[in-house]
Design a protein around this motif. Structure first.
Motif, mmCIF file in Angstrom:
data_model
loop_
_atom_site.group_PDB
_atom_site.id
_atom_site.type_symbol
_atom_site.label_atom_id
_atom_site.label_comp_id
_atom_site.label_asym_id
_atom_site.label_seq_id
_atom_site.Cartn_x
_atom_site.Cartn_y
_atom_site.Cartn_z
ATOM 1 N N GLU A 152 1.676 17.524 -10.031
ATOM 2 C CA GLU A 152 1.326 16.162 -10.387
ATOM 3 C C GLU A 152 1.432 15.763 -9.244
ATOM 4 O OE1 GLU A 152 3.725 15.736 -14.691
ATOM 5 O OE2 GLU A 152 4.437 14.503 -12.941
ATOM 6 N N ARG A 153 0.701 14.330 -9.141
ATOM 7 C CA ARG A 153 0.634 13.406 -8.009
ATOM 8 C C ARG A 153 2.023 12.793 -7.608
ATOM 9 N NH1 ARG A 153 -4.746 9.771 -7.478
ATOM 10 N NH2 ARG A 153 -5.425 11.888 -7.770
ATOM 11 N N GLU A 154 2.323 13.245 -6.382
ATOM 12 C CA GLU A 154 3.720 12.658 -5.920
ATOM 13 C C GLU A 154 3.648 11.472 -4.945
ATOM 14 O OE1 GLU A 154 7.116 15.481 -3.454
ATOM 15 O OE2 GLU A 154 4.952 15.826 -3.117
ATOM 16 N N PHE A 155 4.545 10.555 -4.993
ATOM 17 C CA PHE A 155 5.075 9.691 -4.195
ATOM 18 C C PHE A 155 5.418 10.049 -2.973
ATOM 19 C CE2 PHE A 155 5.978 5.239 -2.829
ATOM 20 C CZ PHE A 155 7.019 5.278 -2.129
ATOM 21 N N VAL A 156 4.791 9.656 -1.701
ATOM 22 C CA VAL A 156 5.110 9.721 -0.317
ATOM 23 C C VAL A 156 5.601 8.775 0.499
ATOM 24 C CG1 VAL A 156 4.236 10.513 1.859
ATOM 25 C CG2 VAL A 156 3.249 11.450 -0.196
ATOM 26 N N MET B 207 0.946 -1.259 0.015
ATOM 27 C CA MET B 207 0.098 -0.063 -0.171
ATOM 28 C C MET B 207 0.841 1.194 0.132
ATOM 29 S SD MET B 207 -3.119 -1.005 0.159
ATOM 30 C CE MET B 207 -3.976 0.508 0.554
ATOM 31 N N ALA B 208 0.620 2.293 -0.626
ATOM 32 C CA ALA B 208 1.212 3.541 -0.835
ATOM 33 C C ALA B 208 0.286 4.646 -0.438
ATOM 34 C CB ALA B 208 1.821 3.613 -2.180
ATOM 35 N N TRP B 209 1.315 5.604 -0.103
ATOM 36 C CA TRP B 209 0.478 7.109 0.025
ATOM 37 C C TRP B 209 1.017 7.965 -0.999
ATOM 38 C CZ3 TRP B 209 -3.557 8.442 2.942
ATOM 39 C CH2 TRP B 209 -4.032 7.613 4.002
ATOM 40 N N PRO C 135 2.576 6.483 -9.862
ATOM 41 C CA PRO C 135 0.941 6.196 -9.657
ATOM 42 C C PRO C 135 0.439 5.248 -10.506
ATOM 43 C CG PRO C 135 1.633 8.463 -9.763
ATOM 44 C CD PRO C 135 2.909 7.906 -10.114
ATOM 45 N N GLY C 136 1.206 4.862 -11.704
ATOM 46 C CA GLY C 136 0.553 3.847 -12.572
ATOM 47 C C GLY C 136 0.813 2.418 -12.251
ATOM 48 N N GLU C 137 1.464 2.324 -11.033
ATOM 49 C CA GLU C 137 1.707 0.953 -10.672
ATOM 50 C C GLU C 137 0.679 0.711 -9.567
ATOM 51 O OE1 GLU C 137 6.481 0.918 -11.236
ATOM 52 O OE2 GLU C 137 5.683 1.990 -9.385
ATOM 53 N N ASP D 91 -1.148 -1.627 -4.664
ATOM 54 C CA ASP D 91 -0.436 -1.932 -5.721
ATOM 55 C C ASP D 91 -1.152 -2.739 -6.714
ATOM 56 O OD1 ASP D 91 1.932 -2.680 -7.070
ATOM 57 O OD2 ASP D 91 2.991 -2.735 -5.542
ATOM 58 N N ARG D 92 -0.618 -2.726 -7.821
ATOM 59 C CA ARG D 92 -1.291 -3.719 -8.961
ATOM 60 C C ARG D 92 -0.576 -5.287 -8.557
ATOM 61 N NH1 ARG D 92 -3.383 -1.585 -13.633
ATOM 62 N NH2 ARG D 92 -3.030 0.717 -13.675
#
Length: 128
Positions: free
Chosen positions: A44-48, A34-36, A112-114, A99-100
């Motif tokens: 743009e949407r940014e990985f945390v 899981m991610a935030w 984000p695409g992952e 996650d996919r």
């Protein structure tokens, strides 16, 4: 498919703390990282950060490392993001995502695409 609902956002002064939660539905929650992510206006949407399927590994963006901590409780289908020493530049809508791919390495999952399932987001505003 996993349905995700974030909570815990709000307004806080710089230097303060917030704890975000993400409640998940679905029997397969415990098999996925899981991610935030976060998205500020006009950006743009940014990985945390991300936490592995069993909670044993975490990975963070450099911008939050040492200040933010992710955890998960698979028995309760929840993921948390503890945010300390907040800065005005942390202001954004925060999203949790699933996650996919099963049982993957969270350090390699920062795009984000992952991620395939997303919550509606919760607003975090840090005042200076």
């Amino acid at each position: 498919q996993v349905q995700l609902v974030e909570s815990g956002g709000g307004l806080v002064q710089a230097g303060g703390s917030l704890r975000l939660s993400c409640a998940a539905s679905g029997r397969t929650f415990s098999q996925y990282n899981m991610a935030w992510f976060r998205q500020a206006p006009g950006k743009e949407r940014e990985f945390v950060g991300a936490v592995s399927w069993n909670g044993g590994r975490t990975y963070y963006a450099d911008s939050v490392k040492g200040r933010f901590t992710m955890s998960r409780d698979n028995a309760k289908n929840t993921v948390h993001l503890q945010m300390n020493s907040l800065k005005p530049e942390d202001t954004a809508v925060y999203y949790c995502a699933r996650d996919r791919v099963l049982f993957s390495n969270p350090a390699a999952r920062t795009s984000p695409g992952e991620y395939v399932d997303w919550g509606q987001g919760t607003q975090v505003t840090v005042s200076s």
